[in-house]
Design a protein around this motif. Structure first.
Motif, short mmCIF file in Angstrom:
data_model
loop_
_atom_site.label_atom_id
_atom_site.label_comp_id
_atom_site.label_asym_id
_atom_site.label_seq_id
_atom_site.Cartn_x
_atom_site.Cartn_y
_atom_site.Cartn_z
N ALA A 269 -4.64 -1.34 27.91
CA ALA A 269 -3.92 -1.60 26.65
C ALA A 269 -3.49 -3.06 26.57
O ALA A 269 -3.62 -3.70 25.52
CB ALA A 269 -2.71 -0.67 26.56
N GLY B 106 -4.95 -5.54 27.94
CA GLY B 106 -6.15 -6.34 27.67
C GLY B 106 -6.44 -6.43 26.18
O GLY B 106 -6.76 -7.49 25.66
N VAL B 107 -6.32 -5.29 25.49
CA VAL B 107 -6.56 -5.28 24.04
C VAL B 107 -5.48 -6.09 23.32
O VAL B 107 -5.78 -6.92 22.46
CB VAL B 107 -6.59 -3.83 23.50
CG1 VAL B 107 -6.67 -3.82 21.99
CG2 VAL B 107 -7.75 -3.08 24.09
N VAL C 108 -5.73 -9.80 23.16
CA VAL C 108 -6.67 -10.36 22.18
C VAL C 108 -6.20 -10.08 20.76
O VAL C 108 -6.29 -10.93 19.88
CB VAL C 108 -8.10 -9.75 22.40
CG1 VAL C 108 -9.07 -10.26 21.35
CG2 VAL C 108 -8.59 -10.08 23.79
#
Lengths: 310, 164
Positions: free
Chosen positions: B41, B43-44, B47
């Motif tokens: 999560a 990581g998302v 971005v």
């Protein structure tokens, strides 16, 4: 299944949303002028990233991952060739270096100057030393290039064999197969000797070096039949069409390999796949720009477009 | 063996070990799974921060096994009187039965949390690429919950049906 790189893979999945889509590519091809094309490229966030930036980002997510380095072996050995030739010819190598690279390319120039190769990555030290000896003895640039190219493929296959990932193994194998077919085809066209073909080819499990070299000596049709018989029908078909179509096929098979990681939520393979996808995207943009400058028609540009990962 | 089971206090010890196992293993499983789904999560979100609320739901899903483990432990401790201050005098066999009663939740709780975490992490990937299909990722991960609920059910039935 290991849960490594969960964060990196999820970030990559989010970034994949900004890769160019087929509609984006069509839009770029349909640009009215070079200015419009540049404007469109600037408006796409993803299209502006260089491979070095993509690599830095991937490395920031997986700083300790050694397996990803294999993706840059081609650049590393290209830089080795550039450094060697520049040292011999006395030119500035900086203009010929490509990035990203696993090591600072200047180190290769320094290594050739000092004959101390310990500063280079281990997988290329011996090659660097032998290539220098070969070039200084023969002054044959083509021979030293083919020697380094072959060493690059061998280093790739050797590194891939050491890692557990079937993705990386397949990547190394496909890269070597594409390269070998290309070399064998050129040998056939230029009627090179069996000795030269054998010395230039790397050889893989699917395309054995000696028999491939023998086929190349027999001529292009014999070579293409050999390639077909060994499971690379599409490669032979595209070579019959044109070398440009074969180049496209080489890139497309790597994208097809990258697509196999599409459903993986963990591991470093999706990171490698993203890098391969970015390479193809950047190549597509370059082709569109070159075709625009040379005045090629839209159909020609479309034919040359590499497969997209999205 | 019979002599061993007749040791004074061994019954209640077995029962408490059962409660500990339920809370411990289900809790560890949940902690691990929530951890790696959280990584995905993050990581998302690194971005695209706007997807925070969508991935948060997925992160929470494998946390339920830890709660079921806690519930099982509390019910077991309550049944044997540890909660309330008057522990029942259990035979070795009775204690062993309570220990076995807690095992479905302990074992299934641990593994289902890990598996649900993997499904949820894959769901985070769906959310990252196609946020409009976030619900499908949640449903796929939620399916694993079924087995944690079944294990909870059998543990509770056993705990309440062992005669003291």
């Amino acid at each position: 299944m290991s849960t490594e790189y969960a964060s990196a893979v999820a970030a990559v999945r989010a970034m994949e949303c900004s890769l160019l889509s087929p509609a984006d590519i069509e839009q770029l091809i349909g640009a009215d002028s070079a200015e419009d094309l540049n404007g469109l490229i600037e408006s796409k966030k993803s299209a502006q990233n260089t491979l070095s930036e993509v690599w830095e980002m991937l490395r920031s997510y997986a700083p300790d991952n050694e397996e990803l380095k294999i993706l840059l072996y081609r650049n590393d050995f290209h830089n080795l060739k550039a450094a060697l030739k520049s040292v011999i010819s006395g030119r500035n190598a900086e203009d010929y270096f490509v990035y990203p690279s696993n090591f600072e390319p200047k180190l290769a120039s320094e290594a050739f100057t000092s004959k101390d190769y310990s500063g280079l990555p281990e997988y290329m030290r011996e090659t660097a030393s032998e290539a220098y000896e070969l070039l200084t003895e023969t002054m044959d640039g083509q021979l030293s290039d083919s020697f380094i190219d072959k060493a690059a493929l061998k280093a790739m296959i050797s590194s891939a064999d050491k890692c557990k990932s079937s993705f990386i193994k397949k990547y190394a194998e496909l890269t070597a197969v594409c390269s070998d077919i290309k070399i064998a085809y050129r040998c056939a066209l230029m009627k090179k000797s069996l000795k030269f073909a054998e010395s230039a080819l790397c050889g893989t499990e699917k395309l054995e070096k000696n028999t491939l070299a023998e086929a190349s000596v027999e001529g292009t049709e014999a070579l293409l039949s050999y390639i077909e018989e060994h499971g690379f029908e599409e490669a032979a078909d595209t070579l019959r069409e044109s070398p440009a179509q074969f180049e496209k096929w080489c890139d497309d098979v790597l994208i097809e390999l990258a697509e196999t990681t599409r459903s993986s939520p963990f591991g470093y393979e999706p990171l490698a796949a993203y890098y391969i996808a970015k390479e193809a995207e950047i190549k597509n943009i370059r082709i569109i720009k070159v075709c625009r400058e040379s005045g090629s028609d839209k159909n020609t540009v479309m034919e040359r477009m590499r497969k997209l990962y999205v | 063996m019979n002599n061993l089971l007749a040791v004074n206090g061994l019954g209640i010890t077995f029962a408490i070990v059962g409660a500990v196992c339920a809370a411990l293993f289900a809790g560890i499983g949940s902690a691990k799974a929530v951890g790696f789904v959280g990584e995905a999560a993050a990581g998302v979100v690194s971005v695209d921060p706007s997807k925070f609320s969508k991935v948060l739901i997925l992160q929470l899903l494998p946390g339920t096994q830890g709660l079921y483990g806690l519930l099982t432990a509390i019910l077991l401790l309550s049944r044997i009187g540890v909660i309330g201050g008057s522990p029942a005098e259990l035979t070795g066999i009775q204690g062993l039965m309570f220990l076995l009663a807690a095992l479905p939740m302990a074992v299934v709780g641990y593994f289902s949390a890990i598996m649900q975490g993997k499904a949820a992490a894959a769901g985070v990937g769906i959310t990252a690429k196609k946020p409009e299909h976030n619900g499908k990722g949640i449903i796929l991960a939620a399916m694993v919950e079924t087995y944690a609920i079944l294990a909870l059910l059998i543990s509770i039935l056993l705990i309440y049906n062992i005669s003291i």
